[in-house]
Design a protein around this motif. Structure first.
Motif, mmCIF file in Angstrom:
data_model
loop_
_atom_site.group_PDB
_atom_site.id
_atom_site.type_symbol
_atom_site.label_atom_id
_atom_site.label_comp_id
_atom_site.label_asym_id
_atom_site.label_seq_id
_atom_site.Cartn_x
_atom_site.Cartn_y
_atom_site.Cartn_z
ATOM 1 N N UNK A 1 39.642 27.123 41.162
ATOM 2 C CA UNK A 1 40.802 26.253 40.946
ATOM 3 C C UNK A 1 41.406 25.814 42.284
ATOM 4 N N UNK A 2 41.517 26.738 43.228
ATOM 5 C CA UNK A 2 42.047 26.396 44.551
ATOM 6 C C UNK A 2 41.187 25.327 45.210
ATOM 7 N N UNK B 1 37.358 40.503 38.479
ATOM 8 C CA UNK B 1 36.392 39.717 39.244
ATOM 9 C C UNK B 1 36.382 38.281 38.721
ATOM 10 N N UNK B 2 36.355 38.119 37.402
ATOM 11 C CA UNK B 2 36.331 36.783 36.803
ATOM 12 C C UNK B 2 37.573 35.995 37.194
ATOM 13 N N UNK B 3 38.714 36.642 37.153
ATOM 14 C CA UNK B 3 39.971 35.952 37.506
ATOM 15 C C UNK B 3 39.961 35.556 38.981
ATOM 16 N N UNK B 4 39.437 36.413 39.834
ATOM 17 C CA UNK B 4 39.376 36.113 41.261
ATOM 18 C C UNK B 4 38.507 34.876 41.510
ATOM 19 N N UNK C 1 36.521 31.645 30.896
ATOM 20 C CA UNK C 1 37.741 31.997 30.157
ATOM 21 C C UNK C 1 38.907 32.176 31.119
ATOM 22 N N UNK C 2 38.669 32.851 32.226
ATOM 23 C CA UNK C 2 39.722 33.056 33.220
ATOM 24 C C UNK C 2 40.150 31.728 33.831
ATOM 25 N N UNK C 3 39.196 30.825 34.052
ATOM 26 C CA UNK C 3 39.536 29.517 34.615
ATOM 27 C C UNK C 3 40.443 28.743 33.665
ATOM 28 N N UNK C 4 40.168 28.818 32.370
ATOM 29 C CA UNK C 4 41.035 28.148 31.380
ATOM 30 C C UNK C 4 42.472 28.661 31.492
#
Length: 188
Positions: free
Chosen positions: A13-14, A4-7, A103-106
């Motif tokens: 980012x998009x 979920x965090x990565x999504x 963290x996923x955004x990094x």
């Protein structure tokens, strides 16, 4: 939660990677700016557990949560995109995942910018020149820009151990002594 965090991180980012009004032209500085804003928001919300309880409480109306986010965005001078993202997280009840999303955004940012993070441990501190040579060697190996997080571990005795993702490059004296011991014991 990591999925979920990565999504959410990829979606953010998009959204920010492309400059408004410029079609598909990507702006890497916007990723860096957004990463800094997201880190600020996580630090702010982590500083007081009341934030977490407030956003997790289903009895608090969405308009109150949105007003709180707008106040934080104004005070922190956050971009419109970040404010909208936080409102979306509140509406979808994902504010509790904010630290994981950061963290996923990094990771997403680094992937898109061609940066890889390396964790290096040495027995003694490295000088700036030695760190530069190590970075250049790792950039040659990976073909990407490398950011090094360095720490000292006297137990290594000498040499260096570097982890990039799941790959470990171990040139420590400790590992060489262990390998020698295994060969000597195996010779019996």
């Amino acid at each position: 939660m990591a999925t979920v965090a990565r999504r959410y991180a990829r979606a953010l980012a998009d959204c920010v990677e492309v400059k408004p009004g410029e079609g598909a032209k990507k702006d890497p500085d916007r990723l860096e700016t957004t990463a800094a804003e997201l880190a600020l928001v996580v630090r702010t919300f982590s500083a007081d557990p009341k934030f977490g309880r407030f956003f997790a409480d289903p009895s608090v109306p969405h308009k109150n949560k949105q007003a709180a986010i707008e106040a934080v965005a104004r005070k922190g001078r956050l971009s419109e995109a970040m404010g909208n993202f936080l409102v979306m997280l509140a509406v979808n009840r994902r504010m509790g995942a904010l630290a994981s999303i950061q963290q996923a955004f990094e990771q997403v940012k680094d992937e898109r910018l061609g940066v890889v993070r390396a964790e290096t441990a040495t027995a003694v501190p490295l000088s700036a020149a030695e760190l530069k040579r190590l970075r250049q060697a790792l950039e040659t190996i990976t073909g990407r820009e490398v950011e090094i997080a360095h720490r000292v571990d006297p137990a290594l005795l000498g040499g260096a151990r570097t982890r990039i993702g799941s790959k470990v490059y171990d040139g420590t004296l400790r590992r060489q002594l262990d390998a020698l011991r295994e060969r000597l014991v195996g010779a019996h």
